[in-house]
Design a protein around this motif. Sequence first.
Motif, mmCIF file in Angstrom:
data_model
loop_
_atom_site.group_PDB
_atom_site.id
_atom_site.type_symbol
_atom_site.label_atom_id
_atom_site.label_comp_id
_atom_site.label_asym_id
_atom_site.label_seq_id
_atom_site.Cartn_x
_atom_site.Cartn_y
_atom_site.Cartn_z
ATOM 1 N N LYS A 17 0.942 -1.107 0.006
ATOM 2 C CA LYS A 17 0.137 -0.120 0.020
ATOM 3 C C LYS A 17 0.894 1.262 0.118
ATOM 4 C CE LYS A 17 -3.459 2.795 0.044
ATOM 5 N NZ LYS A 17 -4.259 2.776 -1.228
ATOM 6 N N TYR A 18 0.833 1.970 -1.084
ATOM 7 C CA TYR A 18 1.717 2.988 -1.294
ATOM 8 C C TYR A 18 0.741 4.450 -1.383
ATOM 9 C CZ TYR A 18 5.351 -0.127 -2.928
ATOM 10 O OH TYR A 18 6.320 -1.123 -3.036
ATOM 11 N N PHE A 19 1.249 5.490 -0.891
ATOM 12 C CA PHE A 19 0.528 6.862 -1.023
ATOM 13 C C PHE A 19 1.490 7.872 -1.769
ATOM 14 C CE2 PHE A 19 -0.995 4.851 2.828
ATOM 15 C CZ PHE A 19 -2.309 5.018 2.636
ATOM 16 N N GLY A 20 1.014 8.741 -2.363
ATOM 17 C CA GLY A 20 1.793 9.809 -2.983
ATOM 18 C C GLY A 20 1.711 9.905 -4.438
ATOM 19 N N LYS A 21 2.373 10.860 -5.030
ATOM 20 C CA LYS A 21 2.296 10.998 -6.439
ATOM 21 C C LYS A 21 3.583 11.902 -6.901
ATOM 22 C CE LYS A 21 -1.046 14.871 -5.896
ATOM 23 N NZ LYS A 21 -2.255 15.463 -6.358
ATOM 24 N N LYS A 22 3.702 12.056 -8.314
ATOM 25 C CA LYS A 22 4.799 12.992 -8.769
ATOM 26 C C LYS A 22 5.960 12.423 -8.291
ATOM 27 C CE LYS A 22 1.843 16.953 -9.858
ATOM 28 N NZ LYS A 22 1.436 18.281 -9.318
ATOM 29 N N VAL A 29 2.876 -0.060 3.344
ATOM 30 C CA VAL A 29 2.973 -1.347 3.388
ATOM 31 C C VAL A 29 3.797 -1.942 2.438
ATOM 32 C CG1 VAL A 29 1.526 -3.590 3.738
ATOM 33 C CG2 VAL A 29 0.762 -1.481 4.870
ATOM 34 N N ASP A 30 4.826 -2.838 2.615
ATOM 35 C CA ASP A 30 5.689 -3.065 1.427
ATOM 36 C C ASP A 30 5.799 -4.509 1.538
ATOM 37 O OD1 ASP A 30 6.982 -2.324 -0.644
ATOM 38 O OD2 ASP A 30 8.529 -1.320 0.085
ATOM 39 N N ASP A 31 5.304 -5.199 0.729
ATOM 40 C CA ASP A 31 5.620 -6.792 0.439
ATOM 41 C C ASP A 31 5.515 -7.581 1.628
ATOM 42 O OD1 ASP A 31 6.185 -8.742 -1.367
ATOM 43 O OD2 ASP A 31 8.476 -8.594 -1.097
#
Length: 321
Positions: A17-22, A29-31
């Motif tokens: 679960k990633y957040f953000g842009k640009k 949450v990573d793998d």
Amino acid sequence: MNHTNSEPLLEVRNLKKYFGKKGRILHAVDDISVSIGRGKTLGVVGESGCGKSTLGRTVLRLLEPTGGQILFEGKDITHVGKSEMRRYRQSMQIVFQDPYSSLNPRKSVAEIIATPLKVNHICKSRADLQKRVRELMDTVGLAERLYDAYPHELDGGRRQRICIARALAIRPKFIVCDEPVSALDVSIQAQILNLLMDLQDEMGLTYLFITHDLSVVKHISSDIMVMYMGSCVEYAPANELFENPMHPYTRALLSAIPVPDISMRNRKIQPIRGEVASPINPQPGCRFAPRCDFACAQCTGREVPLQWRGGHAAACCRLNK
């Protein structure tokens, strides 16, 4: 990946679960890959901001996953539509950290507990609804005299009992407990923990129990996962983790648990130096390395996978030495 002896109720595979842009992506949450057997409790521990609550919400699809799979009773629910997910949600509930902010102050105890029963059309008549609400109040230890009370009239422990009764209303199989006792006094914490364990025994409930308190998680968990900056750094049965911690981060957390014994006043505590690094666009390698006394060249520049020793795993280069 099933680390328990019983059939897994919930299985998570490479969840992200990633957040953000640009170009600025926060890896909350990573793998993460775990499974929880029926009637078991997986404890998730780590510092504030490590991704524990995000994991719980993503598992329930309150947040949409960026990648990976969520399997409930063997069925992939990662991308099911809203109507189908609504059916699954009858089996999946959550108890939030702050009981006061998660309750509607304009509704009475009875109205709050009755809401999921009404939404899901479970009771056929008003009399059935009132009977079911009183049964739930009795189940979680709320006196009948509180039927028409409002949240502001009650203490934190009773408010959390309302939240638990609301979660139990539609007879779920799986409950995410998101730091359910951290806002409560110590004596009340023990009461709520014992209530959750009794309910698990009586109803066969399965828990994902999120907390930052290791002494609490040992009391209730079958297995424990230690998270750091969105990733799993150690996974083991509860007793094994406390007796034989393999990751330096876990050892430091365990050494910080207060011991009410004057003979232990000279025991060595392993302070964790430095600050948590930014989880935005993290570089490959062990995310704990900048704060670890044992960090070496192998810890950076490449991913450090979990290494298994029986049912115990840790993501640490030192296990190869």
